[in-house]
Design an enzyme around this catalytic site. Structure first.
Site, mmCIF file in Angstrom:
data_model
loop_
_atom_site.group_PDB
_atom_site.id
_atom_site.type_symbol
_atom_site.label_atom_id
_atom_site.label_comp_id
_atom_site.label_asym_id
_atom_site.label_seq_id
_atom_site.Cartn_x
_atom_site.Cartn_y
_atom_site.Cartn_z
ATOM 1 N N ARG A 191 -13.852 -13.336 -0.342
ATOM 2 C CA ARG A 191 -13.055 -13.776 0.799
ATOM 3 C C ARG A 191 -13.918 -14.379 1.909
ATOM 4 N NH1 ARG A 191 -8.391 -8.985 1.020
ATOM 5 N NH2 ARG A 191 -7.122 -9.922 -0.633
ATOM 6 N N ASP A 205 -8.338 -6.400 5.437
ATOM 7 C CA ASP A 205 -7.329 -7.273 4.837
ATOM 8 C C ASP A 205 -6.790 -8.290 5.841
ATOM 9 O OD1 ASP A 205 -7.445 -6.363 2.273
ATOM 10 O OD2 ASP A 205 -5.661 -5.091 2.389
ATOM 11 N N SER A 259 0.823 -1.207 0.000
ATOM 12 C CA SER A 259 0.000 0.000 0.000
ATOM 13 C C SER A 259 0.858 1.259 0.000
ATOM 14 C CB SER A 259 -0.931 -0.005 1.218
ATOM 15 O OG SER A 259 -1.796 -1.113 1.186
ATOM 16 N N GLY A 289 -5.663 -3.919 -7.293
ATOM 17 C CA GLY A 289 -6.639 -2.856 -7.091
ATOM 18 C C GLY A 289 -5.989 -1.487 -6.993
ATOM 19 N N SER A 331 -14.778 0.478 -1.838
ATOM 20 C CA SER A 331 -13.314 0.436 -1.788
ATOM 21 C C SER A 331 -12.766 1.800 -1.416
ATOM 22 C CB SER A 331 -12.730 -0.006 -3.136
ATOM 23 O OG SER A 331 -11.313 0.090 -3.118
ATOM 24 N N SER A 332 -11.934 1.826 -0.377
ATOM 25 C CA SER A 332 -11.296 3.083 0.019
ATOM 26 C C SER A 332 -10.305 3.554 -1.032
ATOM 27 C CB SER A 332 -10.586 2.904 1.356
ATOM 28 O OG SER A 332 -9.516 1.972 1.241
ATOM 29 N N GLN A 333 -9.834 2.626 -1.887
ATOM 30 C CA GLN A 333 -8.871 3.006 -2.917
ATOM 31 C C GLN A 333 -9.471 3.998 -3.916
ATOM 32 O OE1 GLN A 333 -7.630 -0.713 -4.609
ATOM 33 N NE2 GLN A 333 -6.568 -1.372 -2.738
ATOM 34 N N ARG A 387 1.447 3.764 -3.403
ATOM 35 C CA ARG A 387 1.097 5.178 -3.216
ATOM 36 C C ARG A 387 2.325 6.058 -3.412
ATOM 37 N NH1 ARG A 387 -2.638 2.444 -0.449
ATOM 38 N NH2 ARG A 387 -4.692 3.356 -0.009
#
Length: 660
Positions: free
Chosen positions: A351, A320, A28, A98, A173-175, A32
């Site tokens: 999942r 996660d 992550s 993702g 999704s926070s992404q 980023r």
């Protein structure tokens, strides 16, 4: 060892966990940092970066978009810099990543003109992109979808970001939100992002904002549902940016002591981590599942019991890590309920259902709902004939979580699980199975630990606690000298009669009995009770007898034999405490720890035990005797216990032991 190319057998631990884990850099943070480096301009070298399929795909995408992206896997660095040219067209492949899919799309949206073809693995084609692509379309980009609307593959024609008020759906999704935030400062007019619903995994958004600030992108207004006043600020990042170890990957090794017992030191984790998933360690500690001590150089996780009461956990913000807890839940003592995980049905795989499927294959009762799982204890899990096939559905987190369960110390030497498609871990942790093997091998190493120090520094309490946690034999050599002192005084031999001491010792026969993990010296076949060897009379004579050459020589052979005794009794190692262990008894000990404390603290501790002898006089006797005087070995780790609690000293000692 692999059973075949498509499966990985997991060998259980034969000893309690006692090892160091060095997680790779955070995926992550790495991805980023690559995007923010590209946006910042100038050159940035990412140190300690993760090298995995996802980060290499991100690197490839940046190169396709006209950035310099050089990687050195040996040095674990990426060098990101502008090339001076932006392509008018490019083909981008995002795999099943993702972060790449969402961040690269947002990055391309800052371009003004050109045509860009995006494609992906089949798994990514069903993962949520609609909220982001709708937002980018509203901001000016045009899309042509080749298969399904709002999904890969597609052609994107960017026109820059127009700015203004943007209603964003990041509920799946926070992404999606992170992607928009990272490019917000490049809008043509001020951008005001308003969430149309609550986002999941909010800590990842907080991570994004903190990293943005490091790279020179600020936000003046941040609330639960609104983000505005994007601006450029002076970056704190210079030529280098250090990537934190992956907290999610670290969680697998944090769970190891729960299933295997013992302790694991996880190097590099920080108390003030950027990563929300570091909260998994707080969960382990607060729930009583494990003990977690956060030291300056990393976390030490330890566990002695799995008997916990039924608990319910909300994993919405750290989803996660939910497979990690769910996979080990069968060996915990109570029903474990995990909620806030419905959105993980749309990640690399479903999942929730895949975890439930694998647990049922292991004979575990599971209640599955849309947003939750409840896992019941399975006391028969150690009886599985195996190996049971663990379905990964190409999901790295399934492979790693259930590999941890496969290490359960209740298993015999025969593997009980085999992981399907083990290469799927290359997404975020290519060396996972090699690292797991290294931790297992380190845990099987027999260690001799010497703990020295003066009176009332905490040797006994710390040594006993470490021995219990690691499954090592504890030996208190002070009790040896007290037992001999008792025997000599009982025979009428006074400390002033050295000849009498030598003669009487020749008639003594020493042996060993084990009580609660501690070795007790037997004198002529008898264990002398503590209440007889810890009296004022013994206290006044023991240091005088212990300074005699005849006494030291008599007991040394016995003490050095304790290592072989511990091995023969099946202990994982030996922790021996005293005043000359690291210098005289085991000068080649694997670990040497010297405990100390200021005189006032030690005197208070002695008084609490009902002992009123002079600390300074005792130290003088111990440090000035001709035979094996008390002194800190040159290669010993010194720990001052004056201002530390017992648990804090134990944590530091455990860390030193497992790091050896």
């Amino acid at each position: 060892m692999s059973e075949a190319e498509n499966f990985q057998l997991v060998r259980p631990f034969s000893k309690k966990c006692a090892a160091v884990a060095v997680p790779p850099g955070s995926k992550s943070v790495t991805n980023r940092a690559m995007v923010l480096s590209a946006l910042r301009g100038g050159e940035t070298v990412l140190r300690g970066a993760l090298f995995s399929r996802d980060t290499e795909i991100m690197s490839d995408c940046l190169r396709s978009l006209g950035f310099v992206s050089e990687r050195d896997s040996a040095a674990r660095t990426f060098r990101i810099a502008p090339s001076g040219k932006k392509p008018e067209a490019a083909k981008l492949f995002v795999g099943n990543a993702g972060t790449v899919a969402r961040f690269a799309s947002a990055l391309v949206a800052t371009f003004d003109g050109g045509e860009f073809i995006f494609d992906s693995d089949d798994e990514m084609k069903v993962r949520p992109m609609k909220g982001l692509l709708e937002a980018l379309k509203e901001q000016g980009s045009e899309f042509e979808f080749f298969e399904r609307e709002w999904s890969f593959p597609f052609k994107m024609s960017p026109r820059g970001l127009k700015g203004g008020t943007l209603a964003l759906d990041a509920s799946v999704s926070s992404q999606i939100l992170s992607a928009i935030l990272m490019v917000g400062a490049f809008a043509k007019s001020p951008l005001d992002v308003v969430l149309s619903g609550e986002t999941v995994s909010r800590p990842f958004v907080d991570m994004t904002i903190k990293m943005m600030e490091s790279f020179g992108f600020g936000l003046d207004e941040i609330s639960k549902s609104r983000f505005s006043n994007f601006r450029r600020i002076e970056p704190s990042v210079g030529e280098f940016y250090d990537v934190e170890p992956d907290a999610t990957a670290a969680g697998y090794f944090g769970a190891l002591p729960v299933v295997a017992g013992g302790a694991c030191f996880i190097a590099g984790l920080k108390k003030d981590s950027l990563q929300g998933d570091s909260a998994f360690f707080d969960l382990l500690q607060e729930s009583g599942i494990a003990r977690v001590d956060k030291l300056d150089e990393g976390f030490i996780v330890s566990s002695e019991t799995r008997d916990i009461s039924p608990r319910e956990f909300d994993f919405k913000d750290i989803s996660d890590t939910f497979p990690t807890l769910a996979a080990i839940a069968p060996v915990l003592g109570g029903k474990i309920s995990i909620c806030g995980i419905g959105h993980t049905r749309r990640q690399e795989c479903d999942r929730v259902s895949t975890v439930a499927e694998n647990l049922r294959a292991l004979g575990t009762k599971v209640d599955e709902k849309e947003d939750s799982l409840s896992v019941y204890p399975n006391p028969d899990i150690a009886k599985i004939s195996g190996p049971v096939e663990i379905k990964t559905r190409f999901d790295h987190r399934m492979a790693m979580s259930f590999a941890v369960l496969g290490c359960f110390e209740g298993f015999d030497s025969k593997p009980r699980v085999k992981i399907e498609d083990p290469k799927c871990v290359s997404k975020t942790y290519p060396n996972f199975f090699d690292d797991l093997d290294s931790v297992r091998e380190s845990s099987e190493k027999f260690r001799i630990v010497a703990v020295d120090g003066g009176a009332a520094v905490g040797k006994s309490s710390v040594s006993k606690a470490c021995s219990k946690t690691l499954g090592y034999l504890h030996v208190d050599t002070g009790a040896h000298y007290r037992t001999l002192t008792y025997g000599l005084l009982e025979e009428g031999i006074l400390p002033s009669d050295e000849n009498g001491v030598s003669e009487r010792l020749a008639s003594f026969t020493l042996g060993t009995a084990v009580e609660n993990g501690s070795a007790r010296m037997t004198l002529n076949g008898r264990v002398v009770p503590d209440e007889l060897i810890r009296t004022k009379t013994i206290n006044s004579s023991v240091s005088i007898f212990a300074a005699m050459q005849s006494v030291r020589s008599f007991v040394k052979k016995y003490q050095t034999s304790m290592a072989d005794f511990a091995k023969s009794e099946g202990f994982g190692g030996l922790i021996m405490e005293g005043r000359d262990i690291g210098n005289a008894i085991f000068p080649n000990a694997d670990v040497k720890i010297f405990l100390c404390a200021d005189e006032a603290t030690r005197a208070a501790r002695r008084a609490k035990e009902g002992i009123s002898d002079s600390i300074s006089e005792r130290d003088k006797l111990d440090s000035t005797r001709k035979i094996s005087p008390l002194k800190c070995a040159e290669d010993a780790v010194k720990i001052d216990t004056s201002k530390l609690s017992k648990d804090e000293v134990v944590a530091r000692a455990l860390a030193e032991i497992v790091k050896s």
